[in-house]
Enzyme design. Structure first.
Site, PDB file in Angstrom:
ATOM      1  N   GLY A  35       0.794  -1.231   0.000  1.00 34.11           N
ATOM      2  CA  GLY A  35       0.000   0.000   0.000  1.00 34.11           C
ATOM      3  C   GLY A  35       0.819   1.271   0.000  1.00 34.11           C
ATOM      4  CB  CYS A 244     -26.227  -9.829 -17.278  1.00 35.63           C
ATOM      5  SG  CYS A 244     -25.509  -9.763 -18.932  1.00 35.63           S
ATOM      6  CB  CYS A 247     -24.744 -14.164 -19.188  1.00 37.28           C
ATOM      7  SG  CYS A 247     -24.279 -13.146 -17.768  1.00 37.28           S
ATOM      8  CB  CYS A 269     -21.623  -8.823 -17.712  1.00 43.88           C
ATOM      9  SG  CYS A 269     -22.499 -10.040 -16.763  1.00 43.88           S
ATOM     10  CB  CYS A 275     -20.861 -11.365 -20.198  1.00 46.04           C
ATOM     11  SG  CYS A 275     -22.601 -11.204 -20.612  1.00 46.04           S
TER      12      CYS A 275
END
Lengths: 286, 258, 237
Positions: A35, A244, A247, A269, A275
């Site tokens: 970080g 979605c 899908c 998606c 997807c």
């Protein structure tokens, strides 16, 4: 993995070897201090700042003959930038490229994490515009470095406080600040907060490159990544009422797409590979 | 008396040039005492205040602070992290210009809550409640809690600065001309507030001012500075009623009274 | 009776540095003693230094030379050169001072002005206000005025507020500078009562009273300050 010859007149992966070594040293430091933003000698890339030069330099430093590269932009493999960057590396390394998350060993991404969970042998490379999570409230670089050094992070919660005071809830939807390994507060790049939980304890190595600001940071595998929140306003991911349209997924991050001039819209998606894979599985079992 | 001094200042010297800065300043400050540092511009009083509040390392001399845990801390041997922690928890610093002591870009409530957030407070409801409490203590309208300080008047900004500092119950507050630049009536109400808070919270205060009336109103003891040096020190009423040094006599006789 | 104040060889000269350094001598070589349960009245012409002596006893003025010792917490403490913290403690615990004029702190209510010395000793607001109210009542300040700042009061009213403030704490030493100067007979008598009560409690009182009757009523000793020579104390007749 086989690789094709690279374009004549260029070094492997565009950058010279010394630069790649410099970047790798920065990466090692970044991995050693999860970080923490490591300054590095960022080079001019053949595209302007703001188009992924930081991510590309990191990719260029780590990519090897045996790698398989995937590049996505907002989750899609087929946007102009994703296509260009993928072509760039293909031409200048000869390395295999793919659109399938499953097959990739390196994934360079702008603003999304793939839906499919990553593995230990994969590296996720993020493109970062502004690496400094404190910049919104503290314009001085000298001061923000000191704040990180002294773990002086009260101001981060100020941002969240202000959201709740103004909107009744934490309104930050992307680039949601996280604390890494219980120490440094980090900007995860403008990924939707929906993706934040994927960073936590991921088996994959996560590397972050900011070209304009010349900073590199990292989250090693299996590292604690916690999104900042309040006890009485805990962190929550986005939810959609729709699924979605292609899908039928109810679990992935959905983009809202306007279909025609009458304003019809659908939710699809954002992760194109995810997807497509789901659809293929459904068709197979149909 | 067995009370320990809160602050022990010994021979503090910080000079930018001859007579510019402060030289050889020593004193003790006890809990609940208000010490005024008076002098004209260039006397070195602000330099001294910066040294005392761990914001400017002196050339020589030492400052010891006795913290809540009873430890005697040599200010300039502390790590920067500990200095900042002191500044944020046991001390307060009220600047002459509110913008130096506030975050102008975030709401009043966030300004007050910042120190609490920095020391680990993670409950929004509590933060907001505490902020509201303090706003009413410093006589600010609670309705302004979500407004940014840029929309506050000068007097309100100073009150907000005071609240922001007092929220961690500091024992020692440094003030640099806290009423400078404010309208006279606004100044008056702010001084009233300061007097009340000093008494109610048993604050020790070091206040720098060029205004003798403010010094008389708030301070029990005075240090008079001129060109970097302490020329006179004593109880406020004694220094102002029976000044010994030529410069102090000049200062006192120069004060206009309407 | 225990000695509460002991002054030896006290000299006060004002030096005005900004007026060519001219010197204004007030008195020199004063020896003085004040004891418990006694009221000493300072006597002398106008300008002889009576107020100055009182202020020196309160550490409001600094001596030019000489010694001032007061009994503080059982021991004789030298005021000259004492650290500020000691002086503040002496003022809080041992010596009370009623000045000739009330120093008006704006916007503070009469009740709070009077109660302040008790508050500074840690007494809670309610009790302090109650005690303040008792004294104000005795001094005939009507209750409707208690919540007002005394800045707009008459001279006599202000002085009575000042007196209440001075007597609210039972100081072992009390210094009074013309406490009855702007008071009528009725209120001057109250002050005399207050002084007697304080004396009864064991306080040593040093005061300046222009009014001969009041002097008669309270003085145990008269201390005359002669600015040109050493001053002497004599018993009140």
């Amino acid at each position: 993995m086989s690789s094709s010859p690279i374009r004549a007149g260029y070094n492997f992966a565009y950058l010279d070897e010394q630069t790649k070594r410099m970047i790798r040293r920065a990466l090692l430091k970044a991995v050693a201090i999860p970080g923490y933003q490591v300054p590095f000698g960022g080079r001019e890339m053949p595209m302007p700042y703001g188009w992924g030069t930081g991510g590309m330099q990191v990719t260029a430093a780590v990519i090897g003959h045996d790698d398989c590269l995937k590049v996505i932009d907002q989750g899609a493999d087929d946007t102009t930038n994703a296509v260009s960057i993928r072509a760039f590396f293909r031409d200048l390394t000869g390395v295999e490229t793919t659109e399938q998350t499953e097959e990739a060993t390196l994934i360079q991404t702008r603003h999304r994490i793939p839906e499919k969970p990553l593995r230990e042998d994969q590296i996720l490379i993020y493109q970062v515009p502004i690496p400094e999570p404190l910049r919104f409230i503290e314009p001085s670089e000298v001061e923000t470095r000191k704040m990180h050094a002294l773990e002086d992070y009260g101001v981060m919660h100020i941002k969240l406080y202000e959201d709740i005071a103004q909107f009744g809830h934490i309104a930050t939807a992307y680039g949601y600040p996280v604390q890494v390994n219980g120490r440094f507060v980090m900007d995860p790049s403008p990924i939707p907060k929906f993706d934040n939980p994927k960073m936590d304890n991921s088996p994959a190595l996560q590397l972050f490159g900011a070209g304009r600001e010349k900073r590199i940071y990292a989250v090693p595998p299996y590292t604690d990544v916690r999104s900042l929140d309040f006890e009485d306003h805990p962190f929550e991911v986005q939810r959609w009422e729709a699924s979605c349209a292609i899908c039928g997924s109810e679990e992935s991050f959905l983009d809202e797409v306007v279909m025609d001039d009458q304003g019809h819209h659908e939710f699809i998606c954002s992760d194109t590979d995810y997807c497509r894979t789901r659809l293929a599985q459904q068709e197979e079992s149909a | 008396m067995s009370t320990q001094p809160l602050l022990q200042v010994r021979e503090i010297t910080k000079l930018y040039a001859a007579n510019k800065g402060c030289a050889d300043v020593s004193f003790d400050l006890y809990p609940g005492e208000v010490l005024g540092i008076v002098g004209e511009s260039g006397s070195g009083k602000s330099t001294l205040l910066s040294c005392l509040s761990a914001r400017l390392a002196p050339d020589s001399g030492s400052i010891h602070y006795h913290n809540r845990a009873g430890e005697s801390l040599d200010l300039y041997s502390l790590s920067e992290s500990r200095q900042r922690q002191l500044q944020r928890t046991e001390w307060g610093i009220v600047h002459q210009h509110a913008r130096d002591g506030l975050r102008m870009g975030v709401s009043g409530g966030a300004n007050i809550g910042e120190r609490l957030m920095a020391t680990g407070e993670r409950h929004y409801g509590n933060l907001r409640g505490t902020a509201e409490q303090w706003m009413s203590d410093v006589e600010l309208d609670i309705d302004r809690i979500d407004d940014k300080p840029t929309t506050y008047s000068g007097g309100m900004q100073q009150r907000l600065q005071i609240a922001r500092n007092l929220v961690t119950h500091p024992r020692l507050v440094f003030m640099d001309e806290p009423t400078g630049g404010l309208d006279v009536s606004v100044q008056a109400r702010l001084l009233d507030l300061l007097r009340r808070l000093v008494t109610e919270l048993n604050l020790a205060v070091v206040i720098v001012t060029h205004d003798l009336a403010v010094a008389r109103l708030l301070a029990q003891r005075l240090i008079v500075m001129r060109r970097g040096e302490v020329v006179e020190t004593g109880l406020t009423d004694q220094v102002l009623d029976d000044p010994q040094h030529a410069y102090t006599q000049l200062l006192v006789s120069s004060v206009l009274t309407p | 009776m225990q000695t509460m104040i002991e002054v030896e060889g006290l000299t006060k000269v004002f030096t005005l540095h900004n007026q060519g350094g001219i010197q204004l001598p007030v008195f020199s070589g004063i020896d003085f003693r004040a004891r418990q349960r006694e009221c000493t009245v300072l006597f002398g012409e106008s300008g002889s230094g009576k107020s100055t002596l009182l202020r020196l006893l309160y550490a409001n003025y600094l001596p030019t030379s000489g010694s001032i010792r007061v009994r503080h917490r059982g021991e004789m403490v030298e005021l000259t050169g004492a650290p500020s913290q000691t002086l503040l403690d002496i003022r809080r615990e041992t010596i009370g001072y009623v000045s000739q004029f009330l120093r008006v702190i704006p916007r503070v209510s009469t009740l709070d002005v009077v109660a302040q010395p008790l508050r500074e000793r840690g007494v809670d607001q309610d009790r302090a206000h109650q005690r303040a109210g008792e004294l104000l009542e005795r001094l005939h300040i009507p209750e409707r005025l208690w919540s007002l700042p005394p800045g707009t009061f008459s001279g006599g009213e202000q002085q009575r507020v000042n007196i209440a403030r001075g007597f609210i704490v039972d100081y072992p030493i009390l210094l009074l500078d013309e406490p009855t100067a702007s008071l009528d007979q009725r209120n001057a008598s109250v002050v005399v009562e207050l002084i007697r009560e304080a004396r009864q409690r064991g306080s040593a009182i040093v005061g300046i009273f222009h009014d001969a009757d009041v002097r008669e009523a309270v003085a145990d000793h008269i201390f005359e300050i002669d600015p040109t020579q050493k001053s002497e104390s004599r018993a009140a007749s």
